[in-house]
Design a protein around this motif. Sequence first.
Motif, PDB file in Angstrom:
ATOM      1  N   SER A 107      -3.569  62.331  91.644  1.00  0.00           N
ATOM      2  CA  SER A 107      -3.649  62.217  90.182  1.00  0.00           C
ATOM      3  C   SER A 107      -4.898  61.465  89.726  1.00  0.00           C
ATOM      4  CB  SER A 107      -2.393  61.536  89.635  1.00  0.00           C
ATOM      5  OG  SER A 107      -2.189  60.286  90.256  1.00  0.00           O
ATOM      6  N   LYS A 108      -5.462  60.644  90.597  1.00  0.00           N
ATOM      7  CA  LYS A 108      -6.691  59.903  90.271  1.00  0.00           C
ATOM      8  C   LYS A 108      -7.819  60.838  89.862  1.00  0.00           C
ATOM      9  CE  LYS A 108     -10.162  57.062  92.701  1.00  0.00           C
ATOM     10  NZ  LYS A 108     -10.400  56.069  91.649  1.00  0.00           N
ATOM     11  N   TYR A 109      -7.813  62.061  90.410  1.00  0.00           N
ATOM     12  CA  TYR A 109      -8.915  62.991  90.162  1.00  0.00           C
ATOM     13  C   TYR A 109      -8.545  64.109  89.184  1.00  0.00           C
ATOM     14  CZ  TYR A 109     -11.276  60.507  93.841  1.00  0.00           C
ATOM     15  OH  TYR A 109     -11.862  59.523  94.588  1.00  0.00           O
ATOM     16  N   VAL A 110      -7.530  63.845  88.349  1.00  0.00           N
ATOM     17  CA  VAL A 110      -7.159  64.784  87.289  1.00  0.00           C
ATOM     18  C   VAL A 110      -7.031  64.082  85.942  1.00  0.00           C
ATOM     19  CG1 VAL A 110      -5.345  66.338  86.438  1.00  0.00           C
ATOM     20  CG2 VAL A 110      -5.984  66.374  88.865  1.00  0.00           C
ATOM     21  N   LEU A 111      -6.407  62.912  85.937  1.00  0.00           N
ATOM     22  CA  LEU A 111      -5.975  62.286  84.690  1.00  0.00           C
ATOM     23  C   LEU A 111      -7.049  61.385  84.099  1.00  0.00           C
ATOM     24  CD1 LEU A 111      -2.386  61.308  85.885  1.00  0.00           C
ATOM     25  CD2 LEU A 111      -3.128  63.435  84.797  1.00  0.00           C
ATOM     26  N   ALA A 112      -7.356  61.592  82.817  1.00  0.00           N
ATOM     27  CA  ALA A 112      -8.368  60.754  82.160  1.00  0.00           C
ATOM     28  C   ALA A 112      -8.227  60.817  80.651  1.00  0.00           C
ATOM     29  CB  ALA A 112      -9.775  61.205  82.559  1.00  0.00           C
ATOM     30  N   ARG A 113      -8.356  59.666  80.048  1.00  0.00           N
ATOM     31  CA  ARG A 113      -8.649  59.544  78.626  1.00  0.00           C
ATOM     32  C   ARG A 113      -9.421  58.244  78.467  1.00  0.00           C
ATOM     33  NH1 ARG A 113      -2.881  57.949  77.892  1.00  0.00           N
ATOM     34  NH2 ARG A 113      -2.871  55.885  76.895  1.00  0.00           N
ATOM     35  N   PRO A 114     -10.213  58.070  77.416  1.00  0.00           N
ATOM     36  CA  PRO A 114     -11.120  56.916  77.336  1.00  0.00           C
ATOM     37  C   PRO A 114     -10.436  55.570  77.522  1.00  0.00           C
ATOM     38  CG  PRO A 114     -11.679  58.507  75.646  1.00  0.00           C
ATOM     39  CD  PRO A 114     -10.416  59.009  76.281  1.00  0.00           C
ATOM     40  N   GLU A 115      -9.204  55.444  77.050  1.00  0.00           N
ATOM     41  CA  GLU A 115      -8.517  54.153  77.129  1.00  0.00           C
ATOM     42  C   GLU A 115      -8.114  53.794  78.554  1.00  0.00           C
ATOM     43  OE1 GLU A 115      -7.598  56.682  75.272  1.00  0.00           O
ATOM     44  OE2 GLU A 115      -8.016  56.082  73.206  1.00  0.00           O
ATOM     45  N   THR A 116      -8.021  54.802  79.449  1.00  0.00           N
ATOM     46  CA  THR A 116      -7.496  54.530  80.789  1.00  0.00           C
ATOM     47  C   THR A 116      -8.467  54.854  81.920  1.00  0.00           C
ATOM     48  OG1 THR A 116      -6.512  56.739  80.930  1.00  0.00           O
ATOM     49  CG2 THR A 116      -5.133  54.974  80.005  1.00  0.00           C
TER      50      THR A 116
END
Length: 882
Positions: A279-288
Amino acid sequence: MSDSQPREVRLKDYVPPTYLVDTVDLHFDLDDARTLVTAALKLRRNPDAATTDPVLTLFGRDLELLSLRLDGRELGEGDYRILGENLSIAGVPDTFSLQIETVIHPRENTSLEGLYTSSGNFCTQCEPEGFRKITWFPDRPDVLARYTVTLVAEYARYPVLLANGNLVEAGKLPDGRHFARWDDPFPKPSYLFALVAGDLVEIADRFTTASGREVALRLYVEARNRAKCEHAMASLKKAMAWDEQVYGLEYDLDIYMIVAVDDFNMGAMENKGLNVFNSKYVLARPETATDADYQGIEGVIGHEYFHNWTGNRVTCRDWFQLSLKEGLTVFRDQQFSADMGSAAVKRIEDVRILRNSQFPEDAGPMAHPVRPASYVEINNFYTATVYNKGAEVIRMYHTLLGPERFRQGLRLYLERHDGQAATTDDFLRAMAEAGGIDLTQFQRWYEQAGTPELQVESAYDAATRTFDLTVRQSCPATPGQPLKEPFHIPLAAGLLGPDGRDLPLRLEGETAPAVAGTRVLELRHATETFRFVDLKERPVPSLLRGFSAPVRLRGDWLQADLALRMAHDSDPFNRWEAGQQLACDLLLRQVTAIGDGREEAFDSSFVAAFRAALNDAESDPALLALALTLPTETYLGEQLEVIDPAAIHQARESLRRHLGEELRDDFFQGYRRCRDAGPYRPEPAAIGRRSLKNLCLAYLMSREDADSLSLCLEQFEAADNMTDVLAALGCLANSTDPRREKALPRFREQWADDPLVLDKWFLLQATSRRPEALDEVRRLMADSAFNIRNPNKVRALIGAFCQGNPARFHAADGEGYRFCADQVLAIDPFNPQVAARLLGALSRWRRYDGARQGLMRKELERILAAEGLSPDCYEIAAKSLA
């Protein structure tokens, strides 16, 4: 070697499989406690087999065998033999069918290989040998088959059922369960098999290929992560378009799927049409997510997508050829990332990884060629040598052939071996044919371990206006390879005039007009001299431009030459490299002084050059941030015969503080100049400004004065993105200011429900420069957010300390070594892959002083003596002590 010790597998012993599998029909009755797997295989004798004996050998691990049927006939115990992980059936016909029923226990599978559960969902990891934990099978990469897969599960718990290929049928069953049937039209080895079942949400999009085909794109994540997938989907579409534009490679299935799971040993896996991702290499949004996370996601998604052709459609014959797919695909993802951002920044970052990870590996007991000659446990060869040095080997093909002929060579290789299991020799032959060049000697890059060293001497003759470059190449001895033959090395070179501009280049004997810029010199002999003509004055050589080969370069250049290159070299990599060499020379002199019980004053000219670079408002901020980053402690250690971690740390910290004090006002100005003008955007220009701004903050915080602390706290409180928040928190984590003790718990509380953010929190504290870092790591292991069975958590806390905090890990009392060994022994019984990667921190014990050597050796011996040690850890411990 005793019978209890793992056996070595050797490349020279390779023989083709006796039987091939044409089709595989798998049926899974999914239950987390007890899954029933039925496999129906159609097999035939391999005409290329080395033997005519009618014996079929299958591999399996941790399987409960229920039944075997050959051509419909039930086999009794006397009809087959199980010895360890091998099941053999004698007297089989030339063509036959085989049905195998097994039971597996996914919930108990803590190794995260084969079929296991993560957050209540089923997923698989079969590379390299995980498929043998699913069913008995000829689990080797040169056995390719067509797969159909039927999944049956309880609908309420597992509404999503996924496998490789295209969905051909799905429906409800009368008992509250449902089924899905998938067909993969392309033959593949068992390591590319994938299965996912769970309660996941779907994010849908589509991509239109160059030929006009519509491809459905699907991301599957847990519901809580639905809002973090936009960047991953955009990255996938960019990668698909790039591969069409640059290499003419189009996707070949109707659907492309990515699934994010929290428990995964690797970064991601390229299973055909169904990529399973950490999941480290899929999930992103600026806050996280940080800028590095955004770039990492784009690069890894590109990497796994590019494998569709370089790894899936053409796979590797055996695991010794692993770099055939990984080195090639790393090079392709590096090209992709360079095109999406700054090519110069990407190249420097890739070289830093190589020097900090692969060069030490090449100089240690686990050194091995890009194509290893043997292994005990294949999991141990997913290494920086195979991946990163392997990518450099591919880049050298690209340099020698040029972009167009390289593309032709790649297309020839793919067309010639589509649907096959190939070797590095096959790739080399395609490149030699397309390039029209002799690459026979180039083969040594696959066969010889170690990092070649180039020693350069130069001589200018004013009377004849000639400039001689004499290059001597050598390569240190490595385990099993005391002597090395010369490599075929592309050396990209330029010559600078006194004004820093590129001079026209012409070699003696050439008749073509001289052209300014870069020439690729091909080294093939132990010693070679290149004579450049028509030079009015002594030039400054600019060598290994773009880091054209994975070598160590040493020369007779002057400090003034380095300063000229740092200021004016037209090659961005060499500008950065010159600055790094100046800093490295300065720091190594300080390390020597500290070892002698004294400290030297830092050279004022270096500070002046640093100031001039910092205040160059015209420079790319991303490049500038890299230029102003001091060499790492790991890299500095590699320049010494005996590594002194304490002196290296003291010297680097002393220079960092000195720069922070001398250039205080300049860093404040640089910080203000790079502040974001608007909302967060993960775009190259904005990422560059943030990287420089946060570098300035780190230098300012080396002093910990009131103004710097105020600035740091302000950024921590007010930032609208994780990049800036984490940069400020990282400064606080290293500080002695009492407000540190409030900031860290506050961050922990704010992100208590986000595992990936808490990994960052663990890592900051594990890599802290504070003397009590190990005590904090031990305390954090008791935190409710830490789970020793989760690889991400282990890497973020234990791995980050052992492999990313050299000063504290190598503390003179040996506590770091004891801690590492304790964790290796604790993790090995349930996840040998993760344990073995930790163990690597102790493997290079001979590079340190006598006292540290003794302490590290003691822990290695303790590990090697442990009862039930896995082959993964046994191999590393045994080779380290050999």
